[in-house]
Design a protein around this motif. Structure first.
Motif: not given
Ligand SMILES: [Zn+2]
Ligand SMILES: [Zn+2]
Length: 112
Positions: A65, A68, A88, A91
């Protein structure tokens, strides 16, 4: 991402997903992830629709991702403008929740 001069002052901020430059006077906001990764509210709305509502992106589970920087076993949205831009589900939901708590954001999560 943020582009900065060698002395650390900001030149400009662009969305890591669509490449759009952030306009402090525009309607879009930017959500910041780890290490300065940025997603604009336009991209977040698209990502939310595809992943959180339509349940797409399961084939990208385990990819890294952009926000993150973790490889989560979660559905992800991939930017059509940037193959390396993935976000993702976790997030997406965190950003949506943060925006809704901010009355000044004016952002509403898309409805199915
Ligand atoms: Zn964007
Ligand atoms: Zn993430």
């Amino acid at each position: 991402m943020h582009q900065t001069r060698p002395d650390g002052t900001l030149i400009r901020s662009t969305c890591d997903f669509c490449g759009k430059e952030w306009d402090p006077h525009g309607a879009d906001l930017m959500i910041e992830g780890h290490q300065g990764a940025l997603i604009c509210t336009s991209c977040l709305s698209v990502a939310y629709s595809h992943v959180a509502i339509l349940g797409e992106g399961g084939d990208l589970a385990g990819a890294k991702c952009t926000l993150c920087l973790e490889e989560r076993a979660q559905p992800q949205w991939q930017s059509p403008a940037n193959d390396a831009g993935k976000v993702c589900l976790r997030c997406i939901k965190q950003a949506a929740t943060a925006l809704e708590k901010d009355p000044e954001s004016g952002w509403k999560r898309p409805r199915a």
